[in-house]
Design a protein around this motif. Sequence first.
Motif, PDB file in Angstrom:
ATOM      1  N   MET A 175      73.047  54.618 -33.652  1.00 25.11           N
ATOM      2  CA  MET A 175      73.987  54.821 -32.536  1.00 25.11           C
ATOM      3  C   MET A 175      75.442  54.543 -32.927  1.00 25.11           C
ATOM      4  N   HIS A 176      75.668  53.570 -33.807  1.00 25.67           N
ATOM      5  CA  HIS A 176      77.031  53.191 -34.154  1.00 25.67           C
ATOM      6  C   HIS A 176      77.510  53.845 -35.451  1.00 25.67           C
ATOM      7  N   GLU A 177      76.664  54.706 -36.014  1.00 26.49           N
ATOM      8  CA  GLU A 177      76.984  55.283 -37.323  1.00 26.49           C
ATOM      9  C   GLU A 177      77.448  56.729 -37.281  1.00 26.49           C
ATOM     10  N   PHE A 178      77.783  57.225 -36.117  1.00 25.33           N
ATOM     11  CA  PHE A 178      78.166  58.635 -36.067  1.00 25.33           C
ATOM     12  C   PHE A 178      79.363  58.857 -35.170  1.00 25.33           C
ATOM     13  N   GLU A 179      79.962  59.996 -35.380  1.00 20.50           N
ATOM     14  CA  GLU A 179      81.037  60.459 -34.508  1.00 20.50           C
ATOM     15  C   GLU A 179      80.536  61.709 -33.823  1.00 20.50           C
ATOM     16  N   LEU A 180      80.924  61.854 -32.594  1.00 25.36           N
ATOM     17  CA  LEU A 180      80.623  63.082 -31.889  1.00 25.36           C
ATOM     18  C   LEU A 180      81.681  64.089 -32.338  1.00 25.36           C
ATOM     19  N   ASP A 181      81.206  65.178 -32.880  1.00 30.59           N
ATOM     20  CA  ASP A 181      82.140  66.149 -33.436  1.00 30.59           C
ATOM     21  C   ASP A 181      82.087  67.459 -32.661  1.00 30.59           C
ATOM     22  N   HIS A 182      83.211  68.096 -32.542  1.00 31.45           N
ATOM     23  CA  HIS A 182      83.241  69.423 -31.927  1.00 31.45           C
ATOM     24  C   HIS A 182      82.997  70.454 -33.015  1.00 31.45           C
ATOM     25  N   LYS A 183      81.931  71.237 -32.852  1.00 31.70           N
ATOM     26  CA  LYS A 183      81.601  72.256 -33.864  1.00 31.70           C
ATOM     27  C   LYS A 183      82.805  73.148 -34.094  1.00 31.70           C
ATOM     28  N   VAL A 184      83.369  73.632 -33.012  1.00 29.45           N
ATOM     29  CA  VAL A 184      84.644  74.339 -33.088  1.00 29.45           C
ATOM     30  C   VAL A 184      85.677  73.360 -32.557  1.00 29.45           C
ATOM     31  N   ALA A 185      86.578  72.933 -33.421  1.00 29.02           N
ATOM     32  CA  ALA A 185      87.558  71.918 -33.048  1.00 29.02           C
ATOM     33  C   ALA A 185      88.369  72.339 -31.830  1.00 29.02           C
TER      34      ALA A 185
END
Length: 105
Positions: free
Chosen positions: A57-67
């Motif tokens: 849970m603390h090891e990731f960033e939520l990323d936008h596939k298309v920024a």
Amino acid sequence: MTRLRTLGSRVAMAPSRQPSTQRVADRRITGRALQERRLRIWSRDPHCAGCGRLVAMHEFELDHKVALVRGGADTDENCQVLCTGPDGCHHRKTQVDLGRARRGD
Ligand SMILES: [Zn+2]
């Protein structure tokens, strides 16, 4: 004004946790809604979309596939899990998204 004062003290008592991911002032959602989205998307698939590593849970960033800066939508469908860290997929993708990727890398 009694009601207002009661509300005020309740707000003051609430723990104020600033998300560490808050850095770019754009249109992305923040705070509680963002935390809920993180949990929702991570629960669906807790693997890094870049390298396939299982992340906590603390090891990731939520990323936008298309920024967002490229016109991507701020929706669950446009979000994915990316691992963090200096060599993490999120860091690398951010560099690419910002157009700082060196040619030949
Ligand atoms: Zn990764």
